[in-house]
Write a protein that holds these residues in place. Structure first.
Motif, short mmCIF file in Angstrom:
data_model
loop_
_atom_site.label_atom_id
_atom_site.label_comp_id
_atom_site.label_asym_id
_atom_site.label_seq_id
_atom_site.Cartn_x
_atom_site.Cartn_y
_atom_site.Cartn_z
N TYR A 42 40.29 39.38 53.01
CA TYR A 42 40.71 39.43 51.47
C TYR A 42 41.84 38.29 51.37
O TYR A 42 42.90 38.35 52.28
CB TYR A 42 41.19 40.59 51.22
CG TYR A 42 40.15 42.01 50.93
CD1 TYR A 42 39.40 42.15 49.89
CD2 TYR A 42 39.95 42.42 52.25
CE1 TYR A 42 38.72 43.23 49.67
CE2 TYR A 42 38.86 43.53 52.36
CZ TYR A 42 38.29 43.98 51.02
OH TYR A 42 37.31 44.93 50.88
N SER A 53 33.55 32.14 44.38
CA SER A 53 33.33 33.23 44.83
C SER A 53 32.32 33.19 45.92
O SER A 53 31.83 32.17 46.34
CB SER A 53 32.62 34.23 43.72
OG SER A 53 31.52 33.49 43.28
N SER A 95 31.46 35.76 40.84
CA SER A 95 30.74 36.54 41.70
C SER A 95 29.51 37.14 41.17
O SER A 95 28.56 37.00 41.85
CB SER A 95 31.81 37.53 42.55
OG SER A 95 32.01 38.51 41.62
N GLY A 115 32.18 38.80 46.27
CA GLY A 115 33.71 38.90 45.67
C GLY A 115 34.23 37.67 45.43
O GLY A 115 33.67 36.65 45.83
N SER A 118 37.08 38.12 48.60
CA SER A 118 36.44 38.83 49.74
C SER A 118 35.45 38.07 50.55
O SER A 118 34.77 37.37 49.71
CB SER A 118 36.29 40.36 49.77
OG SER A 118 35.36 40.50 48.79
N GLY A 168 33.10 44.10 45.92
CA GLY A 168 34.28 43.85 46.59
C GLY A 168 35.08 45.19 47.42
O GLY A 168 36.22 44.82 47.90
N THR A 239 39.60 47.63 48.87
CA THR A 239 39.30 47.02 47.70
C THR A 239 39.87 45.52 47.71
O THR A 239 40.62 45.34 48.66
CB THR A 239 39.26 47.85 46.38
OG1 THR A 239 40.58 47.73 46.38
CG2 THR A 239 38.67 49.13 46.77
N GLU A 240 39.63 44.92 46.42
CA GLU A 240 40.69 43.59 46.44
C GLU A 240 41.91 43.78 45.90
O GLU A 240 42.79 42.69 45.69
CB GLU A 240 39.59 42.77 45.57
CG GLU A 240 38.37 42.30 46.20
CD GLU A 240 37.59 41.29 45.15
OE1 GLU A 240 37.89 41.22 44.33
OE2 GLU A 240 36.70 40.66 45.99
#
Length: 297
Positions: A42, A53, A95, A115, A118, A168, A239-240
């Motif tokens: 990330y 993306s 994305s 993502g 990511s 993501g 997660t992001e």
């Protein structure tokens, strides 16, 4: 028996070191999973600049690069690269648009991650070799996840490698879920589709569904999983913007967490994180049974 390791950086000065820190983490967990390995990165602005993306594929045909180049405009600045079993596509677009286009252009391939912040790579082979293929020591960013796999309930394949990523969100898993087939059917009745038979994918789509459709935060969604899924497991969910760890009610799968003012990390084996800077000043503890631990960027 699989190996998990992950880190979330709090000090921006460490962002250039993410890859070198993760490269050493592999040494500590390769003994737990020699069959295959995957990573989630990330915040690497070299791999994924602002406004770009990514989408990662398995089983992409040999002419994927040509098909994508023919469909996307020059302004999209598309790049396609093979990383072990993963075909990594990057483009200057959101994305969701990129995923929709790629599914249309190469429908025979499986999407394993996408993502705006990511990057996902998965492959079969010795994790020590795969970390070189992934150029892991060169990556930068604010968060990273590793998984080394010892296949027990399915074949040794890139499709069975972790992480399992949806919107993501990524899940890596040591253990197994006894009731994953029942939960899969419930999710399919809600309209969700699956790309594999792996129980970890059920966990990732379950958490993503609760966050995306029910509006829950990561802590609440993982707590729901802990109540509904039966089995013996340790999960690392990212997660992001967040990082979460949970073990089953019996806590029989190994896990250690270290928290430092500059970072938080977890691993199946302490030796995977012992090299982190300032470890002598970190709070080190074993996550309790059934308790969800969450950190947000």
């Amino acid at each position: 028996m699989c190996g998990i390791a992950g880190i979330q950086l709090r000090d921006e000065k460490l962002i250039p070191q993410l890859g070198s820190l993760m490269h050493e983490m592999v040494d500590g967990i390769v003994v737990r999973g020699p069959d295959s390995a995957g990573v989630a990165i990330y915040g690497d602005r070299e791999l994924l600049p602002e406004e770009y993306s990514s989408v990662s594929l398995l089983d992409a045909p040999g002419d994927t690069r040509q098909r994508v180049a023919e469909r996307l405009s020059h302004d999209a600045d598309v790049s396609v690269e093979n990383m072990s079993d993963t075909t990594f596509i990057r483009a200057k677009m959101p994305s969701d648009q990129l995923v929709a286009l790629v599914r249309e252009i190469v429908p025979e391939a499986s999407v394993i991650g996408a993502g705006d912040d990511s990057v996902i790579y998965k492959g079969v082979g010795n994790p020590m070799d795969l970390r070189e293929t992934y150029r892991l020591s060169d990556v930068t960013g604010w968060q990273g996840v590793l998984h080394t796999r010892l296949a027990t309930e399915s074949a040794v394949s890139a499709a069975g490698a972790h992480p399992y990523s949806v919107n993501g969100l990524s899940v890596v898993h040591n253990g197994s879920f006894a009731n994953h087939a029942t939960i899969r059917r419930d999710l399919e009745e809600k309209g969700l589709t699956f790309d594999s038979e792996n129980d970890t994918e059920v966990a990732s789509r379950y958490i993503s569904y609760r966050m995306q459709q029910l509006g829950e935060d990561l802590q609440t969604a993982v707590e729901a999983l802990s109540e509904e899924f039966d089995g013996f497991y340790t999960l690392l969910v990212t997660t992001e913007d967040s990082f979460a760890v949970v073990r089953d009610q019996y806590a029989c799968k190994p896990a250690i967490i270290a928290e430092h003012p500059d970072w938080v990390a977890m691993a199946s084996e302490f030796q995977a994180i012992a090299h982190l800077p300032g470890m002598e000043d970190a709070e080190i503890f074993e996550p309790g049974p059934g308790k969800v631990y969450t950190w947000k960027r």
